[in-house]
Design a protein around this motif. Structure first.
Motif, PDB file in Angstrom:
ATOM      1  N   PRO A  27      79.739  63.019  31.080  1.00  0.00           N
ATOM      2  CA  PRO A  27      79.257  62.766  30.124  1.00  0.00           C
ATOM      3  C   PRO A  27      80.125  61.141  30.111  1.00  0.00           C
ATOM      4  O   PRO A  27      81.414  60.963  30.085  1.00  0.00           O
ATOM      5  CB  PRO A  27      80.566  63.452  29.286  1.00  0.00           C
ATOM      6  CG  PRO A  27      81.099  64.182  30.062  1.00  0.00           C
ATOM      7  CD  PRO A  27      81.081  64.098  31.003  1.00  0.00           C
ATOM      8  N   THR A  28      79.190  60.906  31.675  1.00  0.00           N
ATOM      9  CA  THR A  28      79.874  59.504  31.718  1.00  0.00           C
ATOM     10  C   THR A  28      79.542  58.281  30.804  1.00  0.00           C
ATOM     11  O   THR A  28      78.165  58.752  30.073  1.00  0.00           O
ATOM     12  CB  THR A  28      79.221  59.643  33.588  1.00  0.00           C
ATOM     13  OG1 THR A  28      79.688  58.279  33.915  1.00  0.00           O
ATOM     14  CG2 THR A  28      77.821  59.906  33.638  1.00  0.00           C
ATOM     15  N   ASN A  36      79.101  62.667  41.390  1.00  0.00           N
ATOM     16  CA  ASN A  36      78.948  63.591  42.541  1.00  0.00           C
ATOM     17  C   ASN A  36      79.962  64.680  43.131  1.00  0.00           C
ATOM     18  O   ASN A  36      80.901  63.462  42.842  1.00  0.00           O
ATOM     19  CB  ASN A  36      78.174  62.799  43.650  1.00  0.00           C
ATOM     20  CG  ASN A  36      76.481  62.087  43.361  1.00  0.00           C
ATOM     21  OD1 ASN A  36      76.098  63.063  42.642  1.00  0.00           O
ATOM     22  ND2 ASN A  36      76.639  60.845  44.019  1.00  0.00           N
ATOM     23  N   ALA A  37      79.809  65.734  43.634  1.00  0.00           N
ATOM     24  CA  ALA A  37      81.294  66.523  43.949  1.00  0.00           C
ATOM     25  C   ALA A  37      80.509  66.582  45.222  1.00  0.00           C
ATOM     26  O   ALA A  37      79.621  66.917  45.697  1.00  0.00           O
ATOM     27  CB  ALA A  37      81.503  67.694  43.302  1.00  0.00           C
ATOM     28  N   VAL A 168      73.872  53.775  40.844  1.00  0.00           N
ATOM     29  CA  VAL A 168      73.122  53.364  39.711  1.00  0.00           C
ATOM     30  C   VAL A 168      73.951  52.514  38.502  1.00  0.00           C
ATOM     31  O   VAL A 168      75.187  53.051  38.451  1.00  0.00           O
ATOM     32  CB  VAL A 168      72.630  54.983  38.863  1.00  0.00           C
ATOM     33  CG1 VAL A 168      72.219  55.018  37.589  1.00  0.00           C
ATOM     34  CG2 VAL A 168      71.620  56.162  39.627  1.00  0.00           C
ATOM     35  N   GLY A 169      73.721  51.637  37.835  1.00  0.00           N
ATOM     36  CA  GLY A 169      74.077  51.119  36.854  1.00  0.00           C
ATOM     37  C   GLY A 169      75.122  49.930  37.203  1.00  0.00           C
ATOM     38  O   GLY A 169      75.399  50.184  38.338  1.00  0.00           O
ATOM     39  N   PRO A 200      78.731  56.855  46.353  1.00  0.00           N
ATOM     40  CA  PRO A 200      79.168  57.062  45.177  1.00  0.00           C
ATOM     41  C   PRO A 200      79.396  58.117  44.426  1.00  0.00           C
ATOM     42  O   PRO A 200      78.950  58.908  44.207  1.00  0.00           O
ATOM     43  CB  PRO A 200      78.359  55.507  44.712  1.00  0.00           C
ATOM     44  CG  PRO A 200      76.630  56.181  45.041  1.00  0.00           C
ATOM     45  CD  PRO A 200      77.646  56.931  46.566  1.00  0.00           C
ATOM     46  N   ALA A 201      79.899  58.041  43.355  1.00  0.00           N
ATOM     47  CA  ALA A 201      80.384  59.132  42.280  1.00  0.00           C
ATOM     48  C   ALA A 201      78.744  59.265  41.488  1.00  0.00           C
ATOM     49  O   ALA A 201      78.378  60.977  40.673  1.00  0.00           O
ATOM     50  CB  ALA A 201      81.143  58.673  41.479  1.00  0.00           C
ATOM     51  N   HIS A 202      78.277  57.536  40.981  1.00  0.00           N
ATOM     52  CA  HIS A 202      76.507  58.390  40.871  1.00  0.00           C
ATOM     53  C   HIS A 202      75.803  57.680  41.898  1.00  0.00           C
ATOM     54  O   HIS A 202      76.243  56.515  41.910  1.00  0.00           O
ATOM     55  CB  HIS A 202      76.742  56.780  39.336  1.00  0.00           C
ATOM     56  CG  HIS A 202      79.042  57.485  38.673  1.00  0.00           C
ATOM     57  ND1 HIS A 202      78.339  58.959  37.439  1.00  0.00           N
ATOM     58  CD2 HIS A 202      79.762  57.110  38.439  1.00  0.00           C
ATOM     59  CE1 HIS A 202      79.692  58.876  36.976  1.00  0.00           C
ATOM     60  NE2 HIS A 202      80.756  57.998  37.907  1.00  0.00           N
ATOM     61  N   GLY A 203      75.288  58.064  41.482  1.00  0.00           N
ATOM     62  CA  GLY A 203      73.584  57.854  42.068  1.00  0.00           C
ATOM     63  C   GLY A 203      73.427  58.447  43.941  1.00  0.00           C
ATOM     64  O   GLY A 203      74.594  59.069  43.767  1.00  0.00           O
TER      65      GLY A 203
END
Length: 292
Positions: A27-28, A36-37, A168-169, A200-203
């Motif tokens: 839920p980001t 990402n893990a 992303v973003g 990154p954590a996202h993308g």
């Protein structure tokens, strides 16, 4: 709306040289939908970002961990970049199955203490040992969060950067938890590490670290310039809410509630830099000699 148990993130992939990446639905904040893990190391391994609160996604992460353990691997620890729910949502379920120390910065430890006590406090310059391999170096990179950490794996040249950058973003900097000046300083420091790949954590992976960092810094400074330009057009002062549609005219209104937080962080920095002052009921004004 899909049942949370049925949510499926992206397919696991390898960044090369001993780092597995698994995008987990979380839920980001939009437009990102996954976090990402990471499993760092070939035999001994470190889990970074047990992100998802959704049972199905937790099972996907556990399947990768269990496969490593069945093959004779050893988990040396579970580390988090910072405390946000889309980064620690699966922490307790993983720790119930896995006997490994939880690692985080002290400031993060304070915030997740109600969820789980931290076993090892990580500081800037620490190393996490992966037996038989190059270790993982810890970098304290405040800005998005006070206890934010990045993890550099010299053997692969890859650096896990959490919410310092995204493919992303953009990254949200809030006045309560972040600091725009610290964020820009931490970004500049990332270029000094010499990483060849940022995760990154996202993308997806950022394969040109210098360009990625410079682009993010330029974006922030361009936004700061728009704030100053808007105030120049309104010498009698503007409130944050009246500045918002002018400074973020390129951002969909749907995202303005988050843009307002970033704008406030920019204004706090500009006040500290003595480029802007807060003047009674007038709101924010450009700083000028003799004005107080």
């Amino acid at each position: 709306m899909r049942d949370a148990k049925s949510l499926i993130g992206g397919k696991a992939w390898s960044s090369g040289d001993g780092i597995a990446v698994i995008p987990l639905t979380t839920p980001t904040l939009p437009p990102a939908t996954t976090t990402n893990a990471f499993l760092v190391g070939r035999r001994d391994f470190l889990v970074v970002e047990p992100a998802s609160p959704y049972e199905g996604e937790q099972e996907r992460l556990w399947a990768l961990v269990a496969k490593r353990l069945a093959g004779g691997g050893r988990c040396v620890g579970i580390a988090v970049t910072h405390h946000h729910p889309d980064h620690v949502g699966g922490l307790n379920p993983l720790l119930r199955r896995l006997s490994a120390p939880l690692m985080a910065h002290g400031k993060t430890a304070e915030l997740i203490r109600p969820m789980r006590p931290v076993d090892r406090f990580l500081e800037d310059g620490d190393w996490i040992d992966l037996e038989g391999e190059a270790c993982v170096r810890v970098f304290h990179t405040p800005g998005h969060a006070r206890g934010h950490l990045c993890f550099y794996h010299p053997e692969s040249g890859s650096m896990i950067v959490g919410d310092m950058l995204a493919s992303v973003g953009t990254i949200l900097i809030t006045p309560e938890e972040g600091n725009m000046a610290d964020y820009l300083a931490s970004l500049a420091r990332l270029k000094e590490v010499g990483a060849t790949k940022l995760l990154p954590a996202h993308g997806t992976a950022l394969l040109d670290p210098k360009s990625a960092v410079d682009g993010t810094i330029s974006h922030r400074l361009a936004r700061e310039a728009k704030v100053l330009q808007a105030l120049m057009r309104h010498p009698h002062g503007r409130s944050l809410q009246s500045l918002l549609p002018e400074v973020y005219d390129d951002t969909p209104i749907l995202y303005h509630k988050w843009a307002a937080l970033s704008l406030e962080s920019h204004l706090i920095k500009l006040v500290k830099d003595e480029k802007v002052v807060i003047h009674g009921e007038s709101g924010y004004l450009l700083s000028a000699p003799g004005r107080s």
